[in-house]
Design an enzyme around this catalytic site. Structure first.
Site, PDB file in Angstrom:
ATOM      1  N   LYS A  86       0.847  -1.202   0.000  1.00  0.00           N
ATOM      2  CA  LYS A  86       0.000   0.000   0.000  1.00  0.00           C
ATOM      3  C   LYS A  86       0.883   1.252   0.000  1.00  0.00           C
ATOM      4  O   LYS A  86       1.888   1.307   0.723  1.00  0.00           O
ATOM      5  CB  LYS A  86      -0.905  -0.023   1.235  1.00  0.00           C
ATOM      6  CG  LYS A  86      -2.012   1.031   1.234  1.00  0.00           C
ATOM      7  CD  LYS A  86      -2.911   0.887   2.467  1.00  0.00           C
ATOM      8  CE  LYS A  86      -4.074   1.858   2.467  1.00  0.00           C
ATOM      9  NZ  LYS A  86      -4.906   1.761   3.688  1.00  0.00           N
ATOM     10  N   SER A 161      -9.992   1.962   2.568  1.00  0.00           N
ATOM     11  CA  SER A 161      -9.104   2.694   1.696  1.00  0.00           C
ATOM     12  C   SER A 161      -8.115   1.815   0.916  1.00  0.00           C
ATOM     13  O   SER A 161      -7.563   2.250  -0.082  1.00  0.00           O
ATOM     14  CB  SER A 161      -8.297   3.712   2.508  1.00  0.00           C
ATOM     15  OG  SER A 161      -7.431   3.068   3.421  1.00  0.00           O
ATOM     16  N   SER A 185     -10.102  -0.435   6.701  1.00  0.00           N
ATOM     17  CA  SER A 185      -9.487  -0.316   5.370  1.00  0.00           C
ATOM     18  C   SER A 185      -8.777  -1.564   4.861  1.00  0.00           C
ATOM     19  O   SER A 185      -8.430  -1.630   3.690  1.00  0.00           O
ATOM     20  CB  SER A 185      -8.503   0.843   5.348  1.00  0.00           C
ATOM     21  OG  SER A 185      -9.217   2.039   5.242  1.00  0.00           O
TER      22      SER A 185
HETATM   23  N1  GLN Z   1     -13.362   3.935   5.744  1.00  0.00           N
HETATM   24  C1  GLN Z   1     -12.850   4.403   6.995  1.00  0.00           C
HETATM   25  C2  GLN Z   1     -12.569   5.875   6.925  1.00  0.00           C
HETATM   26  O1  GLN Z   1     -12.849   6.446   5.944  1.00  0.00           O
HETATM   27  C3  GLN Z   1     -11.654   3.608   7.387  1.00  0.00           C
HETATM   28  C4  GLN Z   1     -10.398   4.100   6.818  1.00  0.00           C
HETATM   29  C5  GLN Z   1      -9.224   3.288   7.231  1.00  0.00           C
HETATM   30  O2  GLN Z   1      -9.355   2.230   7.840  1.00  0.00           O
HETATM   31  N2  GLN Z   1      -8.059   3.806   6.934  1.00  0.00           N
HETATM   32  O3  GLN Z   1     -12.072   6.459   7.840  1.00  0.00           O
END
Ligand code: GLN
Length: 509
Positions: A86, A161, A185
């Site tokens: 990532k 994400s 994410s």
């Molecule tokens: N979808 C969640 C957010 O927008 C989680 C993001 C993440 O785990 N980095 O914060």
């Protein structure tokens, strides 16, 4: 193109490479060819990668082959196996953007601990994967570099994400990936792409060199197509790091052994708690029936199913969306046009403040700006106690819910996400609808407990759904055991591992 090699699991590839049946270079080439064939770019293809490091990958694989050639033992059980990283982990030899314009062109001066451990394990890093900007989002549509597409149906999102890492696995561009999970994410993209994603215990994997989103929630973890592969990668990246003050100084749970024990398929004596607050209303019927079928399978494996009550989980989403923006507003202050990446400057007469404002205006996308403003508001004097303070109290109550539930059960289960993958564009202008994706995954981040997603079956329109397995702090072994047992039973039920086998026709560049 040797597509056969890209269909193998990491464990299978490692066995072939280490016995010298195939070379690490051939394996790297097969995956690089696959990336060239299906990944496309911002406007077509899967677009899992923001940067492909073909030369570095082949050079690293060559070293593995040379070492094996002179009779050396493999540097690790995964030596020579390719991986997608990532783009939120710093890498000395590759750009690191965190999905943001503000870091375009930035070259980090050091490797993250995760990157260093991957290199020390002689894992072949293929490149950096797409993500929502600074890991904020649930669809990868908030990447400044264009969305990643879901290989199961390229008109749909892969979740976020970490949609890039998850799609790379599902499209057979890599057998392994690393992600980060602040609110889901790793797990939600795993559910959306029919892959396995693990959020280890907070502090289980070093955050040194991980570009911070929300420091009290961020956790790096392994992504793969099978539970065993995730476990093998877990043992490579986890463990104490003196460079991260939140890193846990305790032995890494023996997750590889646990996954192997689990695959034998006996869960007698294991108590599984079904969280009353996660599932049912608001969850897609197909997702719910995959979950119900998973429960029956777990019961058949000998587990004891009980219902547990976690009343404060219902406030998790609200608390998270105060705590996360608060931390983001502070963490992202470092992008000041002076230290990293982008600088927008129209002349020499401008003040530092003007350059900073122009750079942040041009460099951050709308979701990041929204969260910085929300967080700044929540932390402002007069509101701090009412918002941030209150959210921290909810966080404590959620930890207590977990503690009480783990008195009754060894692991807890739920659907990973309320829906399957949704069409690109569906929720991008509706922040609340986007946030609801994280309903079931957020509690584990708030409490710092371990959790993972394993494919549970195919729901509406043949799209994958996920089973979430949650365990206490440092309880990864039992979590992997349950997930591996379920995975084996699911595959036996379907006459083979079809969940993550994306039909070739679905992945068109
Ligand atoms: N979808 C969640 C957010 O927008 C989680 C993001 C993440 O785990 N980095 O914060």
């Amino acid at each position: 193109m040797n597509t056969e090699l890209t269909r193998l699991t990491a464990a299978e590839l490692a066995a072939k490479i280490h016995s010298r049946e195939v070379s690490a270079v051939e394996v790297a080439r097969a995956h690089l060819d696959r990336i060239a064939a299906v990944d496309g770019g911002a406007d077509q293809g899967v677009h899992a990668f923001l940067h492909v490091a073909a030369d570095a990958a082949l050079a690293s694989a060559t070293l593995v082959d040379e070492a094996l050639g002179v009779g050396s033992a493999p540097a690790s059980p995964l030596a020579g196996v390719p991986l997608a990283l990532k783009d939120v982990f710093t890498t000395l030899d590759m750009p690191t953007t965190a999905g943001s314009r503000i870091l375009e062109g930035w070259r980090p001066p050091y490797d993250a601990t995760v990157t260093r451990r991957l290199r020390a394990a002689a894992i072949t890093i293929l490149g950096k994967t797409n993500m929502d900007e600074f890991a904020m989002g649930s669809s990868t549509e908030y990447s400044a570099y264009g969305p990643t597409r879901n290989p199961w149906d390229t008109s749909r999102v892969p979740g976020g994400s970490g949609g890039g890492s998850a799609s790379a696995l599902a499209a057979f561009e890599a057998p392994l990936a690393v992600g980060t999970d602040t609110g889901g994410s790793i797990r939600q993209p795993a559910a959306f792409t029919g892959t396995v994603g693990v959020k280890p215990t907070y502090g289980g994997v070093s955050r040194y060199g991980l570009i911070a989103c929300a420091s009290s929630l961020d956790q790096a973890g392994p992504c793969a197509r099978t539970v065993l592969d995730a476990a093998l990668l877990h043992e490579v990246i986890a463990g104490h790091d003196p460079l991260d003050s939140t890193s846990i100084d305790r032995p890494v749970p023996a997750v590889v052994d646990a996954a192997r024990v689990g695959a034998a398929g006996d869960l007698s004596g294991i108590r599984i708690g079904i969280v009353r607050q996660l599932g049912g209303e608001g969850y897609q019927p197909g997702v719910q029936s995959c979950f119900d079928a998973a429960l029956r399978m777990l019961e058949k494996l000998g587990a004891e199913l009980i219902e547990v009550n976690c009343p404060h989980f219902e406030y998790g989403l609200a608390a998270y969306y105060l705590i996360l923006p608060s931390e983001v507003s502070s963490n992202l202050a470092r992008f000041d046009a002076m230290r990293y990446g982008l600088r927008v400057q129209s002349g020499f007469e401008e003040s530092a403040e003007q350059v900073m404002a122009a750079t942040r205006e041009a460099g951050f996308g709308p979701e990041v700006k929204r969260r910085i403003m929300l967080g700044t508001y929540a932390l402002s004097s007069g509101y701090y106690e009412a918002y941030y303070g209150q959210a921290q109290k909810v966080r404590t109550l959620i930890s207590r819910d977990f503690a009480a539930a783990f008195e009754q059960a060894d692991v807890l289960v739920s659907p990973t996400a309320p829906t399957t993958a949704f069409p690109i564009g569906d929720k991008v202008d509706d922040p609340l609808a986007m946030y609801l994706n994280d309903l079931a995954t957020i509690p584990a981040n708030l409490a710092g407990t371990a959790a993972m997603s394993v494919p549970s079956g195919l729901a509406e329109e043949g799209l994958p759904a996920g089973l979430q397995v949650m365990a206490p702090v440092m309880g990864e072994a039992v979590m992997y055991r349950v997930a591996a047992a379920f995975e084996a039973a699911r595959d036996a039920d379907q006459g083979g591992p079809v969940i993550h086998r994306v039909p070739e026709s679905e992945v068109r560049a």
